[in-house]
Design a protein around this motif. Structure first.
Motif, PDB file in Angstrom:
ATOM      1  N   SER A  17       1.198  -5.540  -7.424  1.00 54.14           N
ATOM      2  CA  SER A  17       2.468  -5.817  -6.763  1.00 54.14           C
ATOM      3  C   SER A  17       2.677  -7.331  -6.735  1.00 54.14           C
ATOM      4  O   SER A  17       1.754  -8.095  -7.061  1.00 54.14           O
ATOM      5  N   PRO A  18       3.851  -7.798  -6.343  1.00 53.73           N
ATOM      6  CA  PRO A  18       4.056  -9.248  -6.239  1.00 53.73           C
ATOM      7  C   PRO A  18       3.135  -9.922  -5.236  1.00 53.73           C
ATOM      8  O   PRO A  18       3.014 -11.151  -5.250  1.00 53.73           O
ATOM      9  N   TRP A  19       2.487  -9.126  -4.391  1.00 54.60           N
ATOM     10  CA  TRP A  19       1.618  -9.707  -3.362  1.00 54.60           C
ATOM     11  C   TRP A  19       0.155  -9.351  -3.606  1.00 54.60           C
ATOM     12  O   TRP A  19      -0.670  -9.423  -2.689  1.00 54.60           O
ATOM     13  N   ALA A  20      -0.172  -9.001  -4.826  1.00 50.97           N
ATOM     14  CA  ALA A  20      -1.561  -8.674  -5.158  1.00 50.97           C
ATOM     15  C   ALA A  20      -2.457  -9.869  -4.886  1.00 50.97           C
ATOM     16  O   ALA A  20      -2.062 -11.033  -5.030  1.00 50.97           O
ATOM     17  N   VAL A  21      -3.698  -9.589  -4.467  1.00 50.56           N
ATOM     18  CA  VAL A  21      -4.668 -10.645  -4.178  1.00 50.56           C
ATOM     19  C   VAL A  21      -5.178 -11.211  -5.500  1.00 50.56           C
ATOM     20  O   VAL A  21      -5.720 -10.481  -6.337  1.00 50.56           O
ATOM     21  N   THR A  22      -4.999 -12.520  -5.676  1.00 54.22           N
ATOM     22  CA  THR A  22      -5.428 -13.183  -6.915  1.00 54.22           C
ATOM     23  C   THR A  22      -6.473 -14.253  -6.668  1.00 54.22           C
ATOM     24  O   THR A  22      -6.891 -14.925  -7.611  1.00 54.22           O
ATOM     25  N   ASP A  23      -6.905 -14.414  -5.429  1.00 57.54           N
ATOM     26  CA  ASP A  23      -7.914 -15.421  -5.105  1.00 57.54           C
ATOM     27  C   ASP A  23      -9.223 -15.076  -5.836  1.00 57.54           C
ATOM     28  O   ASP A  23      -9.842 -14.042  -5.565  1.00 57.54           O
ATOM     29  N   THR A  24      -9.651 -15.940  -6.731  1.00 53.14           N
ATOM     30  CA  THR A  24     -10.865 -15.656  -7.506  1.00 53.14           C
ATOM     31  C   THR A  24     -12.119 -15.676  -6.645  1.00 53.14           C
ATOM     32  O   THR A  24     -13.163 -15.158  -7.054  1.00 53.14           O
ATOM     33  N   HIS A  25     -12.025 -16.263  -5.463  1.00 56.56           N
ATOM     34  CA  HIS A  25     -13.193 -16.307  -4.581  1.00 56.56           C
ATOM     35  C   HIS A  25     -13.483 -14.966  -3.924  1.00 56.56           C
ATOM     36  O   HIS A  25     -14.435 -14.852  -3.150  1.00 56.56           O
ATOM     37  N   VAL A  26     -12.673 -13.945  -4.232  1.00 59.02           N
ATOM     38  CA  VAL A  26     -12.970 -12.598  -3.734  1.00 59.02           C
ATOM     39  C   VAL A  26     -14.355 -12.156  -4.191  1.00 59.02           C
ATOM     40  O   VAL A  26     -14.957 -11.236  -3.626  1.00 59.02           O
ATOM     41  N   GLU A  27     -14.885 -12.832  -5.205  1.00 58.91           N
ATOM     42  CA  GLU A  27     -16.226 -12.525  -5.699  1.00 58.91           C
ATOM     43  C   GLU A  27     -17.263 -12.579  -4.583  1.00 58.91           C
ATOM     44  O   GLU A  27     -18.257 -11.846  -4.602  1.00 58.91           O
TER      45      GLU A  27
END
Length: 798
Positions: free
Chosen positions: A295-305
């Motif tokens: 969605s337009p608000w999908a989580v894209t923070d790469t630190h989710v790792e």
């Protein structure tokens, strides 16, 4: 949450929208894409609650539906639907009390789930839908509205009530009048306007599990109100964009709340909380990732790792066959409905959900872990308590022949940043709960954990494959809270803790708590015990070997005129247990109330548990007793209060009596989990482990079979050939011309420590950059421990 495919899902998409939203979507010139994305995510939000296609003919799915129907039908029959009502349920009156309206919203969510789930007697009932709409309106008008002011526990206002309210709105949104929904969203905006700040204390930034909860609430509010700004706020709240990531859920902390790089998880600034608040945080992140994906608000923070790493680094070491270690559940251990197996099941559900969005390699390893946990736990079968979507995920995993269940690990982990230690072997696991001026001995409050006084004083939690109910079967309300395994305590009366409003924690005054781990298999840990009001005092150390735990105590003193005891074991034998106790080979009586003092016991064995060895002989006390208690004795919380129903459990207790006001007492014992009586007797005679020192200066053991020497130095000293110039935990293992050395400073007081080794060393094969070697016949290792927060430093030498 139990569910299946909803009858609503068969309806046209527009029919799922609230009436006002349908009107907005139909406005000329309004982009269809916008209407579609909101509705797509609202449908997804409902399916996260209720699940999607499930076969009601499947036995386990049918059982999950039956559980939901039973719970909802009871609530439905007791729901007051009269025009003159002052509460929705008579036991939650008055409705204006935060605990009462908070729980009322939770019950309405259960009703809404049953209504929205295909296969229950309440499914799609017009009468139930009408009653739900009226009940939500009643709670708003009477208690939870934008003009109300917070009182009592803030959590009900800012997290508990709005989350259950919004979940209910998602499920019954097609029946909600637009004006009603608008008022409900205004109430949520009043008490949870964003994920970043505590509404009743605007200067307080939300952290950890509370931030995760609020992100979900703001996301749901954004969807129901078709507010792009709210959805962006929810997504950005996960990363704490407002404060430049200071409280991000996708990173490591070095103090305060959150995940630490060593796997620790802390909430409330100083409480080891992996199995409670950590669980909530992981669940919140998993749900947010699933809800906002694509969605337009999908989580894209790469630190989710960092969150992905936590599954294996923070959680998995603490799970034994689906049980979450009570050592990291804080005051939640006092909640009747939240046992170690329900906490473990919650983690299993979250990991399976998170696996759907995680990188494939990680997801494969997680699914293997979960398959092992589910498959081995026959005492508390996961699918027997799971809801429909959870049952569907679990059964798909169990039927997947490409996923092999992971075996139980053999490992040793020191969670230095939360004063916890885990030692595991394939057939048993042991958790050690320590505390210091950094990490609380216990937390209590809001009527919870009233008897948790000694849970952080070195309590040892032993889990065995043959007794998964040790701590989950009525342990906390029935155990003698003054005699927890591993603790040294004064015999005294303590008043209930946490009886007032709000939560508080007890921080002892000692610095030293923690230890060193070697090769992920062995370790030594220590804690300087300084009791409440400064007494008793003791130097306590634990040595973790392949098949044993060796516990030493020295310098035990008390000036209070009270008797001091050290508890070797206090085993829950359950309601009718008759496990035989042998002391030095002689079987003791099995009658309840039996007790005996042994002047010089060499060993003891408890059937079904293992052996206990006293290397120098010990004045041992033993007791069999039946103890009766109720969950309400330890928890009177507004929404977690236990029942008053008496429970009776049998216990076998072993302890040392150090006498009244001891000046320099000590103890030494070994626990051999799973050992037979014969093996325990042999261990006592063969002495494979030697106690090399047990004094207030240094405590040390040598295990010849393992080639292992381990010591904790309370100050500069010498033991078993090792010497240090200050406080340190040291573990050395020799073999095949090499030596592995681990060093830590659990007191966190030194800048560097020097360790002299008792064998020649030529060179370093590998080491941390904090370790320097001076080679020779009596080599020196200089370890820069300053600033390492008690973590272990490693070197491999030749």
């Amino acid at each position: 949450m139990v569910t299946g495919r909803r009858a609503l899902l068969a309806a046209p998409a527009a029919a799922l929208l609230p009436r006002a939203v349908q009107a907005r979507a139909a406005q000329p010139g309004r982009p269809a894409r916008e209407a579609d994305v909101f509705e797509t995510l609202l449908t997804r939000a409902a399916q996260l609650l209720t699940g999607r296609a499930a076969d009601p003919g499947d036995t386990d799915v049918a059982a999950a539906l039956a559980r939901l129907e039973t719970a909802a039908t009871d609530l439905w029959q007791r729901l007051d639907r009269s025009p003159s009502r002052t509460a929705l349920w008579s036991d939650l009156s008055p409705a204006t009390e935060p605990g009462n309206f908070g729980q009322s919203y939770t019950r309405l969510r259960t009703l809404a789930l049953a209504w929205a789930t295909q296969g229950t007697r309440l499914t799609a009932s017009e009468e139930v839908a009408e009653a739900l709409v009226g009940a939500l309106r009643f709670l708003h008008d009477e208690a939870y509205h934008a003009q109300a002011h917070e009182s009592g526990n803030w959590w009900f206002w800012e997290i508990g009530a709005p989350r259950a309210l919004l979940d209910s709105c998602v499920l019954v949104r097609a029946h909600l009048p637009a004006d009603d929904l608008s008022r409900y969203l205004a109430a949520v905006d009043r008490f949870c306007p964003d994920p970043d700040r505590r509404t009743n204390s605007p200067s307080l930034s939300e952290t950890g599990a509370n931030r995760a909860d609020k992100c979900l609430i703001v996301a749901l509010r954004g969807l129901l109100g078709r507010d792009e700004g709210k959805l962006a706020s929810a997504r950005d709240g996960l990363s704490d964009s407002r404060d430049s990531g200071r409280n991000t859920l996708f990173g490591y902390v070095t103090s305060g709340d959150g995940f630490y790089e060593d796997g620790s998880f802390v909430q409330h600034e100083a409480v080891a909380y992996t199995g409670s608040y950590g669980n909530v945080l992981l669940t919140g992140v998993a749900q947010a990732l699933a809800l906002l994906a694509d969605s337009p608000w999908a989580v894209t923070d790469t630190h989710v790792e960092a969150v992905y790493e936590a599954v294996e680094k923070s959680f998995a070491p603490l799970v034994f066959d689906g049980l979450m270690a009570d050592a990291v559940r804080g005051r939640a251990v006092s909640r009747e409905q939240h046992s170690d197996h329900t906490a473990g099941a919650a983690l299993i559900s979250t990991v399976l959900l998170l696996a759907e969005s995680a990188p494939a390699a990680r997801a494969k390893r997680w699914r293997a872990l979960v398959k092992g946990w589910i498959g081995r736990n026959r005492s508390y079968p996961y699918v027997d308590e799971a809801d429909v979507p959870q049952v569907v995920r679990a059964k798909a995993l169990l039927a997947d022949g490409h996923v092999r269940p992971a075996e139980r690990p053999a490992l040793h982990v020191v969670f230095a940043d939360m004063d916890r230690v885990v030692h595991r072997r394939p057939r048993w696991a042991l958790a050690l709960s320590l505390s210091s001026r950094r990490i609380a001995g216990y937390e209590a409050g809001n009527g919870e954990n009233l008897h948790g006084w000694y849970t952080g004083d070195g309590m040892t939690y032993l889990y065995t494959e043959d007794d998964l109910g040790q701590f989950g079967d009525g342990f906390w309300p029935t155990v003698d809270p003054y005699r927890l395994p591993g603790t040294t305590v004064e015999v005294r009366h303590r008043e209930d803790a946490g009886t007032g409003a709000g939560t508080g924690l007890y921080l002892p005054s000692n610095r030293a708590a923690g230890g060193a781990a070697l090769e992920g298999r062995f370790g030594v840990s220590a804690m300087e015990l300084i009791g409440v009001e400064g007494s008793p005092r003791a130097k306590k150390a634990w040595f973790f070997l392949d098949n044993a735990l060796v516990a030493l105590g020295a310098g035990i003193r008390s000036g209070e005129g009270r008797r001091v005891e050290t508890v070797v074991e206090n085993r829950n034998l359950h309601a009718h247990g008759t496990s035989a106790l042998r002391v030095d080979g002689v079987r003791m009586p099995g009658t309840q109330g039996w007790s005996q003092a042994f002047d010089r016991a060499g060993w003891a064995h408890l059937e079904g548990v293992g052996g206990y060895v006293f290397p120098a002989g010990a004045a041992l006390r033993a007791l069999r007793e039946e103890r009766t208690g109720a969950w309400r004795d330890i928890n009177t919380g507004a929404d977690t209060a236990g029942s008053s129903t008496p429970l009776t459990r049998r216990y076998l207790t072993l302890w040392f009596d150090h006498g009244t006001s001891p000046a320099d007492a000590g103890y030494a014992y070994a626990v051999l989990p799973g050992a037979s009586a014969a093996a325990t007797a042999r261990w006592r005679v063969s002495r494979p482990v030697r106690v090399a020192a047990n004094s207030p200066t240094v405590q040390a053991v040598e295990s010849r079979r393992d080639g292992l020497t381990a010591a904790h130095f309370w100050q500069a000293g010498t033991a078993a050939g090792l010497a240090t110039d200050g406080t340190a935990s040291v573990v050395v293992r020799r073999g095949h011309g090499e030596a592995a050395v681990s060093v830590a400073d659990p007191s966190r007081t030194a800048d560097r420590v020097t360790v002299r080794l008792p064998f020649p060393v030529r060179s370093v094969l590998s080491s941390d950059d904090t370790v320097a070697l001076t080679p020779g016949r009596r080599p020196l290792l200089t370890v820069a421990v300053g600033g390492s927060r008690g973590h272990t430093h490693h070197a491999r030498l030749t």
